[in-house]
Design an enzyme around this catalytic site. Structure first.
Site, PDB file in Angstrom:
ATOM      1  N   LYS A  37      -5.499  -9.379  -5.915  1.00 28.42           N
ATOM      2  CA  LYS A  37      -5.218  -8.230  -5.059  1.00 28.42           C
ATOM      3  C   LYS A  37      -5.575  -8.567  -3.620  1.00 28.42           C
ATOM      4  CE  LYS A  37      -6.533  -3.431  -4.269  1.00 28.42           C
ATOM      5  NZ  LYS A  37      -7.209  -2.235  -4.806  1.00 28.42           N
TER       6      LYS A  37
ATOM      7  N   LYS B 286      -0.801  -7.949  -6.617  1.00 33.18           N
ATOM      8  CA  LYS B 286      -0.625  -6.728  -5.828  1.00 33.18           C
ATOM      9  C   LYS B 286      -0.939  -7.016  -4.379  1.00 33.18           C
ATOM     10  CE  LYS B 286      -2.766  -2.342  -5.112  1.00 33.18           C
ATOM     11  NZ  LYS B 286      -3.948  -1.559  -5.221  1.00 33.18           N
TER      12      LYS B 286
HETATM   13  C1  PBG Z   1      -8.115   1.317  -5.058  1.00 31.17           C
HETATM   14  C2  PBG Z   1      -6.650   1.073  -5.041  1.00 31.17           C
HETATM   15  C3  PBG Z   1      -5.782   0.953  -3.934  1.00 31.17           C
HETATM   16  C4  PBG Z   1      -4.500   0.834  -4.460  1.00 31.17           C
HETATM   17  C5  PBG Z   1      -4.617   0.845  -5.842  1.00 31.17           C
HETATM   18  N1  PBG Z   1      -5.952   0.966  -6.177  1.00 31.17           N
HETATM   19  C6  PBG Z   1      -6.059   1.039  -2.496  1.00 31.17           C
HETATM   20  C7  PBG Z   1      -6.879   0.008  -1.833  1.00 31.17           C
HETATM   21  O1  PBG Z   1      -7.280  -1.004  -2.394  1.00 31.17           O
HETATM   22  O2  PBG Z   1      -7.171   0.272  -0.654  1.00 31.17           O
HETATM   23  C8  PBG Z   1      -3.224   0.726  -3.666  1.00 31.17           C
HETATM   24  C9  PBG Z   1      -1.995   1.171  -4.389  1.00 31.17           C
HETATM   25  C10 PBG Z   1      -0.806   1.416  -3.525  1.00 31.17           C
HETATM   26  O3  PBG Z   1      -0.809   1.173  -2.303  1.00 31.17           O
HETATM   27  O4  PBG Z   1       0.197   1.879  -4.068  1.00 31.17           O
HETATM   28  N2  PBG Z   1      -8.924   0.264  -4.740  1.00 31.17           N
END
Ligand code: PBG
Length: 323
Positions: free
Chosen positions: A193, A246
């Protein structure tokens, strides 16, 4: 000219027969933002077509989605009570356990319920872990994440999905689940991520933006491919059941690289900003949504993803953009 690749592109039937990549509805996962008030719903300005929903409304929506063959959901809790350690997200009677129980009761095993495990929507500072002296504390965060995962698993979640990017959280969750007799609960790790601007609309939707600083000390640097693969390899070793890359669209090379190096099922998360860009351009008439959405969703499968998490999922099925 003897060799003419165009011969095989001549008719629709030929093209359909020879398509190398297929996306089945079973591969799609629809994310949902869950509100504490069961009857509430609200629009998200930056994500046209997506609503935050309380559990009663969510059940109606998921029921309709099941009719479309959309059988997997990813749930995010939206907490109005926030504190330093994300207590609301870890409560056994919290809003996600409540929603999971209600969905399970309504749909049984017809529905696969995946829950996001992260503290950022329930901490007043908006970081994904415990914050002390301006630093996000890795090891102190792990037991809190485990508590949150246990609350979801006890309520009946099929899959818990840690998205915090702390080191060692997959092992911590696996150990906690196994010790509590929840060895059947699977872990979908947000293993790779990135610290990405593509999460902008999500942070509006979930009011989860960090109040200070950014997430670069725990999420991956978008410039790094080797480190990105390493993160997924480590989570595979720690006991994850499924991996994730992601965001997805700017990271197709990463999806392909993780696919080549890991044996586990792999999810691509087509995140909020990717959704919003398509919606905004389509509203202006600059792109044809009906064509661009399936092109995008199938690109993840071509790159090597098994599951596709996308805010477009329901609309794409409802409107027949993908068969
Ligand atoms: C929580 C999380 C996030 C997303 C999914 N889980 C936000 C982040 O890491 O700031 C993003 C999902 C999206 O943008 O659709 N940590």
């Amino acid at each position: 000219m003897r060799i003419r690749p165009r011969r095989l592109r001549r008719t629709t039937v030929l093209r359909e027969a020879l398509a190398e990549t297929r996306l089945a509805r079973e591969q799609l996962v629809q994310p949902h933002f869950v509100l504490p008030d069961a009857n509430a719903s609200s629009d998200i300005a930056a994500m046209p077509g997506i609503q935050r929903m309380g559990t009663r409304r969510l059940i109606a929506r998921v029921g309709a989605d099941l009719e479309l063959g959309l059988a997997s959901v990813l749930l995010f809790g939206l907490y109005d009570e926030k504190d330093a350690l994300g207590s609301a997200a870890r409560a056994d009677d919290g809003l996600i356990p409540y929603a999971v129980r209600a969905l399970r009761e309504a749909f049984g095993e017809r529905l696969t319920i995946v829950t996001d495990v992260c503290l950022c929507a329930s901490t007043e500072h908006g970081h994904c872990g415990v914050l002390r002296d301006g630093q996000v504390q890795n090891d102190e965060t792990l037991p809190l994440l485990a508590e949150m995962a246990l609350a979801h698993a006890r309520a009946g979640a099929d899959v818990v999905a840690p998205s915090d990017m702390m080191d060692g959280r997959v092992a911590a969750l696996r150990d906690a689940l196994d010790q509590q007799g929840l060895s059947a609960t699977a872990i979908l790790s947000y293993s790779t991520k990135f610290a990405s601007a593509f999460y902008g609309p999500f942070r509006e939707a979930a009011a989860s933006a960090p109040k200070s600083g950014d997430r670069k000390s725990y999420q991956l640097d978008p410039r790094n491919l080797r480190e990105a693969v390493r993160e997924s390899v480590l989570d595979e070793r720690e006991g994850a059941d499924m991996l994730m890359v992601k965001p997805a669209l700017a990271y197709l090379d990463v999806i392909a690289a993780v696919r080549a190096r890991c044996a586990l099922p792999l999810a691509a998360y087509n995140v909020s900003g990717e959704y919003s860009m398509v919606k905004a351009a389509a509203e202006k008439g600059w792109v044809d949504e009906r064509v661009i959405v399936p092109e995008i969703l199938r690109s993840f499968v071509r790159a090597g993803a098994d599951l596709v998490i996308s805010y477009h999922a329901r609309e794409a099925l409802e409107k027949g953009w993908i068969a």
